[in-house]
Motif scaffolding. Structure first.
Motif, PDB file in Angstrom:
ATOM      1  N   GLN A  13       0.825  -1.205   0.000  1.00 31.09           N
ATOM      2  CA  GLN A  13       0.000   0.000   0.000  1.00 31.09           C
ATOM      3  C   GLN A  13       0.861   1.257   0.000  1.00 31.09           C
ATOM      4  N   GLU A  14       1.931   1.244   0.788  1.00 29.92           N
ATOM      5  CA  GLU A  14       2.836   2.396   0.821  1.00 29.92           C
ATOM      6  C   GLU A  14       3.493   2.618  -0.539  1.00 29.92           C
ATOM      7  N   TYR A  15       3.894   1.533  -1.176  1.00 33.77           N
ATOM      8  CA  TYR A  15       4.529   1.632  -2.490  1.00 33.77           C
ATOM      9  C   TYR A  15       3.570   2.247  -3.508  1.00 33.77           C
ATOM     10  N   LEU A  16       2.339   1.770  -3.530  1.00 36.97           N
ATOM     11  CA  LEU A  16       1.360   2.288  -4.487  1.00 36.97           C
ATOM     12  C   LEU A  16       1.000   3.738  -4.184  1.00 36.97           C
ATOM     13  N   ASP A  17       0.914   4.073  -2.909  1.00 31.47           N
ATOM     14  CA  ASP A  17       0.618   5.461  -2.541  1.00 31.47           C
ATOM     15  C   ASP A  17       1.726   6.396  -3.021  1.00 31.47           C
ATOM     16  N   ASN A  39      -2.488  -7.751  -7.590  1.00 28.94           N
ATOM     17  CA  ASN A  39      -1.467  -8.369  -8.441  1.00 28.94           C
ATOM     18  C   ASN A  39      -0.123  -8.461  -7.721  1.00 28.94           C
ATOM     19  N   LEU A  40       0.255  -7.378  -7.043  1.00 32.65           N
ATOM     20  CA  LEU A  40       1.526  -7.374  -6.314  1.00 32.65           C
ATOM     21  C   LEU A  40       1.510  -8.374  -5.161  1.00 32.65           C
ATOM     22  N   LYS A  41       0.399  -8.429  -4.455  1.00 33.26           N
ATOM     23  CA  LYS A  41       0.323  -9.352  -3.326  1.00 33.26           C
ATOM     24  C   LYS A  41       0.360 -10.800  -3.800  1.00 33.26           C
ATOM     25  N   GLU A  42      -0.382 -11.080  -4.861  1.00 32.03           N
ATOM     26  CA  GLU A  42      -0.404 -12.449  -5.385  1.00 32.03           C
ATOM     27  C   GLU A  42       0.983 -12.876  -5.854  1.00 32.03           C
ATOM     28  N   ARG A  43       1.664 -11.972  -6.564  1.00 34.55           N
ATOM     29  CA  ARG A  43       3.010 -12.283  -7.052  1.00 34.55           C
ATOM     30  C   ARG A  43       3.988 -12.466  -5.887  1.00 34.55           C
ATOM     31  N   SER A  44       3.896 -11.597  -4.893  1.00 39.10           N
ATOM     32  CA  SER A  44       4.784 -11.687  -3.727  1.00 39.10           C
ATOM     33  C   SER A  44       4.559 -12.985  -2.961  1.00 39.10           C
ATOM     34  N   MET A  45       3.303 -13.354  -2.762  1.00 41.17           N
ATOM     35  CA  MET A  45       2.995 -14.570  -2.017  1.00 41.17           C
ATOM     36  C   MET A  45       3.476 -15.815  -2.761  1.00 41.17           C
ATOM     37  N   ILE A  48       7.148 -16.003  -2.091  1.00 42.66           N
ATOM     38  CA  ILE A  48       7.397 -16.416  -0.701  1.00 42.66           C
ATOM     39  C   ILE A  48       7.196 -17.921  -0.552  1.00 42.66           C
ATOM     40  N   LYS A  49       6.165 -18.442  -1.200  1.00 37.09           N
ATOM     41  CA  LYS A  49       5.908 -19.887  -1.139  1.00 37.09           C
ATOM     42  C   LYS A  49       7.037 -20.678  -1.789  1.00 37.09           C
ATOM     43  N   ASN A  50       7.730 -20.040  -2.736  1.00 34.63           N
ATOM     44  CA  ASN A  50       8.843 -20.704  -3.412  1.00 34.63           C
ATOM     45  C   ASN A  50      10.165 -20.520  -2.675  1.00 34.63           C
ATOM     46  N   GLY A  51      10.096 -19.960  -1.461  1.00 32.01           N
ATOM     47  CA  GLY A  51      11.292 -19.885  -0.627  1.00 32.01           C
ATOM     48  C   GLY A  51      11.938 -18.526  -0.505  1.00 32.01           C
ATOM     49  N   LYS A  52      11.390 -17.511  -1.145  1.00 34.71           N
ATOM     50  CA  LYS A  52      11.969 -16.172  -1.057  1.00 34.71           C
ATOM     51  C   LYS A  52      11.609 -15.527   0.283  1.00 34.71           C
ATOM     52  N   GLU A  53      12.507 -14.673   0.762  1.00 35.08           N
ATOM     53  CA  GLU A  53      12.183 -13.866   1.930  1.00 35.08           C
ATOM     54  C   GLU A  53      11.175 -12.791   1.525  1.00 35.08           C
ATOM     55  N   GLU A  54      10.445 -12.292   2.507  1.00 38.22           N
ATOM     56  CA  GLU A  54       9.366 -11.352   2.196  1.00 38.22           C
ATOM     57  C   GLU A  54       9.857 -10.121   1.437  1.00 38.22           C
ATOM     58  N   GLU A  55      10.925  -9.501   1.920  1.00 42.61           N
ATOM     59  CA  GLU A  55      11.424  -8.282   1.288  1.00 42.61           C
ATOM     60  C   GLU A  55      11.918  -8.561  -0.130  1.00 42.61           C
ATOM     61  N   GLU A  56      12.624  -9.666  -0.289  1.00 45.45           N
ATOM     62  CA  GLU A  56      13.128 -10.035  -1.613  1.00 45.45           C
ATOM     63  C   GLU A  56      11.971 -10.324  -2.568  1.00 45.45           C
ATOM     64  N   ALA A  57      10.975 -11.025  -2.069  1.00 46.36           N
ATOM     65  CA  ALA A  57       9.803 -11.337  -2.894  1.00 46.36           C
ATOM     66  C   ALA A  57       9.068 -10.064  -3.292  1.00 46.36           C
ATOM     67  N   PHE A  58       8.961  -9.149  -2.348  1.00 43.93           N
ATOM     68  CA  PHE A  58       8.277  -7.883  -2.610  1.00 43.93           C
ATOM     69  C   PHE A  58       9.000  -7.086  -3.694  1.00 43.93           C
ATOM     70  N   GLU A  60      11.047  -8.232  -6.015  1.00 43.48           N
ATOM     71  CA  GLU A  60      10.935  -8.925  -7.302  1.00 43.48           C
ATOM     72  C   GLU A  60       9.549  -8.711  -7.918  1.00 43.48           C
ATOM     73  N   ALA A  61       8.545  -8.677  -7.066  1.00 41.95           N
ATOM     74  CA  ALA A  61       7.184  -8.444  -7.556  1.00 41.95           C
ATOM     75  C   ALA A  61       7.068  -7.050  -8.162  1.00 41.95           C
ATOM     76  N   ILE A  62       7.727  -6.082  -7.540  1.00 42.20           N
ATOM     77  CA  ILE A  62       7.719  -4.712  -8.065  1.00 42.20           C
ATOM     78  C   ILE A  62       8.394  -4.660  -9.431  1.00 42.20           C
ATOM     79  N   VAL A  63       9.531  -5.344  -9.540  1.00 41.99           N
ATOM     80  CA  VAL A  63      10.255  -5.367 -10.817  1.00 41.99           C
ATOM     81  C   VAL A  63       9.400  -6.013 -11.904  1.00 41.99           C
TER      82      VAL A  63
END
Length: 222
Positions: A13-17, A39-45, A48-58, A60-63
């Motif tokens: 939410q902060e990123y989109l704002d 879309n960002l949350k689904e991609r991040s989750m 994360i399920k594939n083993g990424k840390e939350e920040e790293e997943a977040f 990558e989702a942004i990219v």
């Protein structure tokens, strides 16, 4: 996991704002940010399920989402064009108004139909069943139309979320109908309770989940 999800929601939410700061809040922008959020949350989750840390997943989702500057500029131009806003809002309002009117008429017709059958001295289960379908459809249509209607103080709800609210309320209504129908057929209270219990619990559970995860739709004009 719950704490992680809340933290992730806050980051998204902060990123989109930030991406859409200084842009006038409109219904179109609200819906666009809702879609991007999901879309960002689904991609991040997924990451994360594939083993990424939350920040790293977040990150990558942004990219993977790409540069939003062109979209932000489009939203800025839209926010500065009252004609486009008016056309969009009026078309949505007409659909919502039609839904509310049809829903009210269906509900009234359902009650009138049941009343007519009642005064024909028909069995109670026939009375209950004769108007139920119209009443449930009417209330469902009213619910969906009201939730997806933009007001002066609130943006319209996301259509999928509004549909889930409608399903929840319809399930509760169906539970009470099955209870009334079962009691009128058997005259046994425990049968009526058993008939409605599952549907009411499912409906209330859905409603509570949606309510507790609801994001603010209050307007904050910039």
């Amino acid at each position: 996991m719950k704490i992680r999800n809340k933290t992730l929601d806050h980051k998204i939410q902060e990123y989109l704002d930030r991406q859409f700061e200084e842009i006038k809040e409109t219904q179109h922008l609200f819906e666009t940010k809702e879609e991007l959020f999901m879309n960002l949350k689904e991609r991040s989750m997924d990451l994360i399920k594939n083993g990424k840390e939350e920040e790293e997943a977040f990150q990558e989702a942004i990219v993977s989402m790409g540069n939003l500057s062109s979209l932000a500029e489009e939203m800025r131009q839209y926010g500065e064009d009252p004609v486009k806003q008016s056309i969009y809002s009026r078309s949505q309002e007409r659909v919502s108004t039609m839904g509310i009117v049809i829903g009210v008429l269906l509900t009234i017709f359902g009650f009138c139909n049941s009343a007519m059958v009642f005064f024909m001295s028909r069995p109670l289960n026939v009375v209950v069943g004769s108007g139920f379908l119209f009443i449930m459809l009417g209330i469902s249509l009213i619910t969906y139309s009201v939730l997806t209607r933009e007001t002066q103080s609130r943006f319209a709800m996301n259509k999928i979320r509004a549909l889930l609210y409608t399903v929840a309320i319809s399930t509760i209504i169906f539970g009470f109908f099955t209870s009334a129908f079962s009691y009128s057929s058997t005259r046994k209270v425990y049968v009526a309770i058993a008939a409605c219990m599952v549907f009411v619990l499912i409906g209330v559970g859905m409603y509570l989940y949606l309510m507790l995860t609801e994001k603010s739709r209050l307007k904050e004009n910039k």
